[in-house]
Design a protein around this motif. Structure first.
Motif, PDB file in Angstrom:
ATOM      1  N   LEU A   1       0.904  -1.312   0.610  1.00  0.00           N
ATOM      2  CA  LEU A   1      -0.061  -0.068   0.209  1.00  0.00           C
ATOM      3  C   LEU A   1       0.537   1.042   0.410  1.00  0.00           C
ATOM      4  O   LEU A   1       0.560   2.267  -0.905  1.00  0.00           O
ATOM      5  CB  LEU A   1      -1.287  -0.084   1.052  1.00  0.00           C
ATOM      6  CG  LEU A   1      -1.484   1.164   1.045  1.00  0.00           C
ATOM      7  CD1 LEU A   1      -2.803   0.984  -0.094  1.00  0.00           C
ATOM      8  CD2 LEU A   1      -2.662   1.208   2.498  1.00  0.00           C
ATOM      9  N   CYS A   2       2.416   1.295   1.155  1.00  0.00           N
ATOM     10  CA  CYS A   2       2.983   2.334   0.785  1.00  0.00           C
ATOM     11  C   CYS A   2       3.669   2.485  -0.433  1.00  0.00           C
ATOM     12  O   CYS A   2       3.716   3.961  -1.111  1.00  0.00           O
ATOM     13  CB  CYS A   2       4.120   2.581   2.134  1.00  0.00           C
ATOM     14  SG  CYS A   2       3.614   2.371   3.398  1.00  0.00           S
ATOM     15  N   TRP A   3       4.011   1.536  -1.036  1.00  0.00           N
ATOM     16  CA  TRP A   3       4.493   2.190  -1.876  1.00  0.00           C
ATOM     17  C   TRP A   3       3.644   2.259  -3.544  1.00  0.00           C
ATOM     18  O   TRP A   3       3.448   3.259  -4.488  1.00  0.00           O
ATOM     19  CB  TRP A   3       4.904   0.359  -2.595  1.00  0.00           C
ATOM     20  CG  TRP A   3       5.554   0.079  -4.194  1.00  0.00           C
ATOM     21  CD1 TRP A   3       6.232   0.541  -4.543  1.00  0.00           C
ATOM     22  CD2 TRP A   3       4.694  -0.366  -5.873  1.00  0.00           C
ATOM     23  NE1 TRP A   3       6.726   0.997  -6.101  1.00  0.00           N
ATOM     24  CE2 TRP A   3       5.669   0.445  -6.481  1.00  0.00           C
ATOM     25  CE3 TRP A   3       2.784  -0.487  -5.628  1.00  0.00           C
ATOM     26  CZ2 TRP A   3       5.276  -0.195  -8.152  1.00  0.00           C
ATOM     27  CZ3 TRP A   3       2.861  -0.920  -7.054  1.00  0.00           C
ATOM     28  CH2 TRP A   3       3.719  -0.451  -8.341  1.00  0.00           C
ATOM     29  N   PHE A   4       1.945   1.632  -3.605  1.00  0.00           N
ATOM     30  CA  PHE A   4       1.621   2.845  -4.155  1.00  0.00           C
ATOM     31  C   PHE A   4       0.336   3.877  -4.133  1.00  0.00           C
ATOM     32  O   PHE A   4       1.007   4.569  -5.143  1.00  0.00           O
ATOM     33  CB  PHE A   4       0.039   1.559  -4.536  1.00  0.00           C
ATOM     34  CG  PHE A   4      -1.217   2.482  -5.251  1.00  0.00           C
ATOM     35  CD1 PHE A   4      -1.707   2.271  -6.557  1.00  0.00           C
ATOM     36  CD2 PHE A   4      -2.351   2.609  -4.713  1.00  0.00           C
ATOM     37  CE1 PHE A   4      -2.271   2.129  -7.217  1.00  0.00           C
ATOM     38  CE2 PHE A   4      -3.098   3.301  -5.319  1.00  0.00           C
ATOM     39  CZ  PHE A   4      -3.390   2.976  -6.313  1.00  0.00           C
ATOM     40  N   VAL A   5       1.508   4.760  -2.998  1.00  0.00           N
ATOM     41  CA  VAL A   5       0.647   5.598  -2.848  1.00  0.00           C
ATOM     42  C   VAL A   5       2.130   6.174  -2.921  1.00  0.00           C
ATOM     43  O   VAL A   5       1.758   7.315  -3.434  1.00  0.00           O
ATOM     44  CB  VAL A   5       0.665   5.477  -0.745  1.00  0.00           C
ATOM     45  CG1 VAL A   5       0.098   7.317  -0.675  1.00  0.00           C
ATOM     46  CG2 VAL A   5      -1.457   4.919  -0.395  1.00  0.00           C
ATOM     47  N   SER A   6       3.004   5.806  -2.796  1.00  0.00           N
ATOM     48  CA  SER A   6       4.192   6.932  -3.409  1.00  0.00           C
ATOM     49  C   SER A   6       4.768   6.525  -4.380  1.00  0.00           C
ATOM     50  O   SER A   6       4.559   7.787  -4.959  1.00  0.00           O
ATOM     51  CB  SER A   6       5.465   6.345  -2.936  1.00  0.00           C
ATOM     52  OG  SER A   6       5.507   4.861  -3.299  1.00  0.00           O
ATOM     53  N   ILE A   7       3.770   5.995  -5.235  1.00  0.00           N
ATOM     54  CA  ILE A   7       3.806   6.369  -6.848  1.00  0.00           C
ATOM     55  C   ILE A   7       2.211   6.537  -7.887  1.00  0.00           C
ATOM     56  O   ILE A   7       2.661   7.266  -7.904  1.00  0.00           O
ATOM     57  CB  ILE A   7       3.756   4.814  -7.680  1.00  0.00           C
ATOM     58  CG1 ILE A   7       4.882   3.908  -7.226  1.00  0.00           C
ATOM     59  CG2 ILE A   7       2.944   4.506  -8.844  1.00  0.00           C
ATOM     60  CD1 ILE A   7       6.339   4.234  -7.717  1.00  0.00           C
ATOM     61  N   ALA A   8       1.441   6.376  -6.401  1.00  0.00           N
ATOM     62  CA  ALA A   8      -0.183   7.289  -6.691  1.00  0.00           C
ATOM     63  C   ALA A   8       0.189   9.435  -6.100  1.00  0.00           C
ATOM     64  O   ALA A   8      -0.545   9.950  -6.544  1.00  0.00           O
ATOM     65  CB  ALA A   8      -1.063   6.829  -6.870  1.00  0.00           C
ATOM     66  N   TRP A   9       1.059   9.261  -5.530  1.00  0.00           N
ATOM     67  CA  TRP A   9       0.833  10.042  -4.461  1.00  0.00           C
ATOM     68  C   TRP A   9       1.304  12.024  -5.626  1.00  0.00           C
ATOM     69  O   TRP A   9       0.454  12.860  -5.482  1.00  0.00           O
ATOM     70  CB  TRP A   9       2.467  10.434  -3.512  1.00  0.00           C
ATOM     71  CG  TRP A   9       2.771  11.866  -2.808  1.00  0.00           C
ATOM     72  CD1 TRP A   9       3.253  12.866  -3.240  1.00  0.00           C
ATOM     73  CD2 TRP A   9       1.148  12.059  -1.936  1.00  0.00           C
ATOM     74  NE1 TRP A   9       3.017  13.688  -1.737  1.00  0.00           N
ATOM     75  CE2 TRP A   9       1.981  13.428  -1.734  1.00  0.00           C
ATOM     76  CE3 TRP A   9       0.129  11.539  -1.128  1.00  0.00           C
ATOM     77  CZ2 TRP A   9       0.929  14.475  -0.295  1.00  0.00           C
ATOM     78  CZ3 TRP A   9      -0.362  12.470  -0.347  1.00  0.00           C
ATOM     79  CH2 TRP A   9       0.079  13.830   0.515  1.00  0.00           C
ATOM     80  N   GLY A  10       2.158  11.563  -6.601  1.00  0.00           N
ATOM     81  CA  GLY A  10       2.655  12.582  -7.512  1.00  0.00           C
ATOM     82  C   GLY A  10       0.802  13.147  -8.144  1.00  0.00           C
ATOM     83  O   GLY A  10       0.621  13.869  -8.174  1.00  0.00           O
ATOM     84  N   PRO A  11       0.809  11.620  -8.830  1.00  0.00           N
ATOM     85  CA  PRO A  11      -0.566  12.221  -9.818  1.00  0.00           C
ATOM     86  C   PRO A  11      -1.457  13.266  -8.588  1.00  0.00           C
ATOM     87  O   PRO A  11      -2.258  13.416  -9.074  1.00  0.00           O
ATOM     88  CB  PRO A  11      -0.437  10.876 -10.802  1.00  0.00           C
ATOM     89  CG  PRO A  11       0.497  10.260 -10.331  1.00  0.00           C
ATOM     90  CD  PRO A  11       1.122  11.176  -9.615  1.00  0.00           C
ATOM     91  N   ALA A  12      -1.566  11.934  -8.287  1.00  0.00           N
ATOM     92  CA  ALA A  12      -2.970  12.134  -7.149  1.00  0.00           C
ATOM     93  C   ALA A  12      -3.062  13.785  -6.828  1.00  0.00           C
ATOM     94  O   ALA A  12      -3.822  14.659  -6.920  1.00  0.00           O
ATOM     95  CB  ALA A  12      -3.200  11.219  -6.152  1.00  0.00           C
ATOM     96  N   LEU A  13      -1.063  14.374  -6.176  1.00  0.00           N
ATOM     97  CA  LEU A  13      -0.779  15.585  -5.689  1.00  0.00           C
ATOM     98  C   LEU A  13      -1.600  16.684  -6.314  1.00  0.00           C
ATOM     99  O   LEU A  13      -2.430  18.036  -6.785  1.00  0.00           O
ATOM    100  CB  LEU A  13       0.301  15.597  -5.487  1.00  0.00           C
ATOM    101  CG  LEU A  13       0.447  17.466  -4.831  1.00  0.00           C
ATOM    102  CD1 LEU A  13      -0.363  17.235  -3.779  1.00  0.00           C
ATOM    103  CD2 LEU A  13       1.892  17.366  -3.912  1.00  0.00           C
ATOM    104  N   ALA A  14      -1.123  16.215  -7.817  1.00  0.00           N
ATOM    105  CA  ALA A  14      -1.269  17.029  -9.740  1.00  0.00           C
ATOM    106  C   ALA A  14      -2.528  17.701  -9.328  1.00  0.00           C
ATOM    107  O   ALA A  14      -3.443  18.253  -9.803  1.00  0.00           O
ATOM    108  CB  ALA A  14      -0.711  16.721 -10.188  1.00  0.00           C
ATOM    109  N   LEU A  15      -3.222  16.028  -9.667  1.00  0.00           N
ATOM    110  CA  LEU A  15      -5.541  15.999  -9.581  1.00  0.00           C
ATOM    111  C   LEU A  15      -5.550  17.173  -8.313  1.00  0.00           C
ATOM    112  O   LEU A  15      -6.593  17.706  -8.822  1.00  0.00           O
ATOM    113  CB  LEU A  15      -5.647  14.903  -9.848  1.00  0.00           C
ATOM    114  CG  LEU A  15      -5.491  14.038 -11.162  1.00  0.00           C
ATOM    115  CD1 LEU A  15      -6.002  12.297 -10.901  1.00  0.00           C
ATOM    116  CD2 LEU A  15      -6.024  14.578 -12.816  1.00  0.00           C
ATOM    117  N   ALA A  16      -5.676  16.987  -7.398  1.00  0.00           N
ATOM    118  CA  ALA A  16      -5.899  17.602  -6.400  1.00  0.00           C
ATOM    119  C   ALA A  16      -5.758  19.152  -6.865  1.00  0.00           C
ATOM    120  O   ALA A  16      -6.745  20.093  -6.677  1.00  0.00           O
ATOM    121  CB  ALA A  16      -5.300  17.040  -5.113  1.00  0.00           C
ATOM    122  N   LEU A  17      -4.093  19.332  -6.835  1.00  0.00           N
ATOM    123  CA  LEU A  17      -3.667  20.500  -6.944  1.00  0.00           C
ATOM    124  C   LEU A  17      -4.797  20.944  -8.370  1.00  0.00           C
ATOM    125  O   LEU A  17      -5.463  22.288  -8.157  1.00  0.00           O
ATOM    126  CB  LEU A  17      -2.525  20.771  -7.694  1.00  0.00           C
ATOM    127  CG  LEU A  17      -2.372  22.581  -7.409  1.00  0.00           C
ATOM    128  CD1 LEU A  17      -2.234  22.714  -6.822  1.00  0.00           C
ATOM    129  CD2 LEU A  17      -0.773  22.546  -7.763  1.00  0.00           C
TER     130      LEU A  17
END
Length: 737
Positions: free
Chosen positions: A187-203
């Motif tokens: 789960l941590c690995w998935f979050v680390s991969i998806a964190w950048g795109p998710a943060l960009a989408l949130a922004l």
């Protein structure tokens, strides 16, 4: 062979030195060979070309449009951030409550102000409770988390023990725990991969939200916004009206329109031009009430591509019918022109047979008001044109020399000063003393009314007809005008009565809205009998409530007009329940934008059959024009002397009684404050008094000021004890005599 003449090449043109004739210019379009041009000149040419290219690119319409778009959308985001921040602040604080309370106080609605203060206090209490629950819940949340982790681990170990027993391998005990650890690691690995795109989408979503908020509030400057498309100019056609009704959200109406074979054309009467708009009658199908449609005025206006104030709905005599008047876009924001009193210097007035030019209705037709034997009430919020509307009628009536005015302006800022020399009484000021003078003015009107009634009975007994009696100069119209009447209805001025024995007691209040108010009682008496003998009252008041305008007083008027109001309940008090139920809506007018626009109900204005009210845009008569009209009226009334209040007999001075009246209900009062109250109420006696004068006046009775908490104070108990002692001494003297 002769040698050729010498030549000098200059920029591609050959000049013969021995030829003095001018050579025509070269008109060829061959490009300049820069390689043959000197270096400095080539550099200047390149700079000029570059400058021209840059200027062309910068000044091109596409470039300017792009720059405007960039500025517009950037400022939408920046402004949207401010809008969202303001909304967040207002949602988490009592800022809105304070704004609404301040607006209620400014409008004089103390009841509404108290209600908003109560809401603010309740909001603070709930917010404090939530914060305390959050603070106290943090340890509980940590404890619950620890218990949850321990329970999960225990369950995993229990599962592992079962697996170990089943497989006979003790290492199986920790297998579920290791699997859980691997799942957490995945789960941590998935979050680390998806964190950048998710943060960009949130922004991106946040910026989109800010842009949308700024775009809705139009936070960009006007020069950067695109031109409007003119949607408000959509013409009113039968299909537009039917579509607007169908989209109101009334299911029975939408279903009935859908089932009509003629496309619902049978619902509509002819769409006719009416002033600066159009008018149409809509017959509703069975099962749809007029109240349902009247209650959705704003949505219906928007469906018609109009603002709410550009749609007016009333109920004609036909059953299940709504009459809609739809203004042309922006037409109601255009001025209506000056009053005929201003444009016609020869205008005259006749109260009995004439009608006052007040303004125009929504159709553009003149609104003419009959003032003959009519009591009148004009109300509305502050600074919306109430005084100007009331004064416009008085200025017309002033041109009838037979009419006598007695005016009380309880604002006292000079709005009625031009009537000095026209009115026989002109009171100007907001204090309790002015309320007392106003009350006495109305009571003098009651006295005049009673005298006229007596004369009328005598003349009737002699066989005089009603018309002959009213034509007698003794029955010339008397109009009692009270502007800002809410000051009188809210005043606490109290009558002080001195008995024959010298005792002081409180009498009836001069002002107030209760039945014992002398002002209220005097107005009520004139409403009951005054019109029969040509004695009428005109009242102008702010913010109609039961305190500012008692029911018995407001319902005694023949003409009831209202400017913009805040609530429907105020509108009902102003123009009556029947008018509001039939579509009158002064509470739908726009504060500040619809100054001088009145909803008028009553029998003084010509109304369409079955209509209880009319919306009128009144002519504004400015101070200079009002002065000019007043001068014309004064020329017709030579010799009128204006007094500042009713003329009464000289008052007998009683210092003990006067000080008791100044004290009111206070147990103690500073002597300086007492002197101020005395000087305000009876300036002819006490304006020049010093502190020693007050002491010398009270000392013989033992009621002089004494020190209390370091201040010279007058005691109510000692003062009334002195009054009772004086009364006893007077009684003993009379008995001895």
């Amino acid at each position: 062979m002769t040698e050729p003449a010498s030549t000098v090449p200059v920029m591609g043109t050959v000049h013969h030195l021995d030829d003095h004739r001018p050579t025509p210019p070269d008109t060829t379009t061959d490009p300049v060979d820069l390689t043959k041009v000197p270096a400095p000149r080539r550099a200047r040419s390149r700079v000029q070309l570059t400058r021209r290219a840059v200027r062309w690119a910068v000044t091109h319409e596409r470039t300017r449009a792009g720059a405007r778009a960039a500025v517009r959308h950037s400022l939408y985001v920046v402004g949207g951030a401010g809008v969202v921040a303001r909304r967040t602040w207002q949602g988490r604080t009592v800022a809105v409550h304070h704004q609404m309370r301040a607006a209620a106080v400014a409008a004089g609605n103390q009841e509404l102000a108290a209600e908003w203060q109560e809401k603010a206090d309740r909001f603070r209490t709930d917010r404090h409770r939530r914060r305390m629950e959050l603070i106290s819940g943090v340890p509980q949340m940590a404890k619950s988390a620890a218990i949850g982790v321990a329970s999960t681990e225990g369950a995993l170990l229990l599962l592992g023990a079962c697996m170990a027993v089943h497989d006979g391998d003790v290492r199986e005990v920790i297998v579920p725990t290791l699997a859980a650890i691997d799942a957490v690691r995945a789960l941590c690995w998935f979050v680390s991969i998806a964190w950048g795109p998710a943060l960009a989408l949130a922004l991106l979503a946040g910026l989109s939200h800010l842009w949308r908020a700024g775009q809705q509030q139009q936070t960009a400057p006007a020069w950067a916004r695109p031109a409007t498309s003119g949607m408000d100019d959509v013409p009113v056609t039968p299909s537009v009206v039917v579509k607007a009704l169908s989209d109101l959200g009334i299911s029975s109406l939408r279903k009935a329109i859908k089932e009509m074979a003629d496309g619902a054309a049978g619902m509509l009467g002819p769409i006719t031009l009416a002033g600066c708009g159009v008018e149409v009658d809509v017959t509703l199908p069975s099962g749809v009430s007029t109240e349902e449609v009247l209650g959705k005025r704003r949505k219906l206006a928007e469906n018609l591509n109009r603002h709410e104030h550009e749609l007016h709905m009333t109920l004609p005599p036909a059953p299940r019918t709504v009459r809609m008047w739809i203004a042309d876009s922006g037409a109601l924001d255009q001025p209506i022109g000056p009053s005929p009193l201003v444009t016609d210097p020869d205008a005259t007035a006749d109260m009995h047979r004439g009608r006052a030019p007040w303004g125009v209705d929504l159709r553009g037709d003149a609104v003419l008001v009959s003032l003959w034997q009519k009591h009148m009430l004009i109300t509305g919020l502050s600074n919306q044109g109430k005084t100007a509307s009331l004064r416009a009628l008085a200025l017309w009536l002033a041109l009838d020399a037979r009419v006598e005015f007695r005016i009380a302006d309880l604002k006292g800022v000079g709005d009625w000063q031009m009537f000095d020399g026209i009115a026989t009484v002109l009171i100007q000021g907001p204090t309790d003393d002015h309320v007392i003078e106003t009350t006495e003015m109305i009571e003098d009107g009651v006295t005049e009314m009673a005298k006229r009634i007596t004369v009328m009975r005598e003349l009737t007994a002699k066989g005089w007809s009603q018309d002959k009696i009213l034509a007698d100069p003794r029955f010339n119209p008397l109009v009692l005008v009270v502007d800002e009447a809410q000051v009188a209805y809210g005043s606490g001025a109290q009558e002080t009565v001195v008995t024959e024995k010298g005792a002081v007691r409180k009498g009836a209040p001069f002002g107030g809205s209760k039945a014992d108010s002398r002002y209220f009682q005097a107005v009520k008496k004139i409403h009951d009998q005054g019109r029969a003998v040509n004695v009428t009252t005109w009242e102008g008041t702010q913010d109609p409530t039961n305190e500012n305008l008692p029911k018995r007083s407001r319902e005694g008027n023949h003409i009831r007009a209202s400017l913009v109001l805040g609530t429907e309940s105020q509108a009902r008090m102003a123009v009556g329940d029947s008018a509001v139920d039939a579509g009158a809506a002064p509470h739908k007018l726009r504060q500040g934008l619809d100054k001088g626009t009145l909803v008028v109900a009553g029998d003084g204005v010509k109304l369409a059959p079955g209509q209880p009210s009319v919306t009128a845009r009144t002519h504004y008569i400015g101070p200079e024009d009002a002065e000019a009209i007043a001068e014309r009226a004064k020329a017709l009334r030579a010799g009128v002397k204006t007094s500042a209040g009713p003329q009464s007999a000289p008052r007998e001075v009683d210092h003990l009684a006067d000080v008791a009246a100044a004290l009111g209900s206070e147990e103690r009062m500073k002597s300086d404050e007492v002197r101020q109250h005395l000087a305000q109420r009876w300036p002819e006696v006490y304006k020049s008094w010093s502190a020693s004068d007050l002491v010398q006046a009270l000392k013989p009775f033992g009621a002089e000021p004494r020190k209390y908490n370091g201040n010279q104070m007058i005691s109510r108990a000692r003062l009334f004890a002195a009054i009772e002692t004086r009364a006893d001494e007077t009684e003993d003297t009379e008995n001895a005599g």
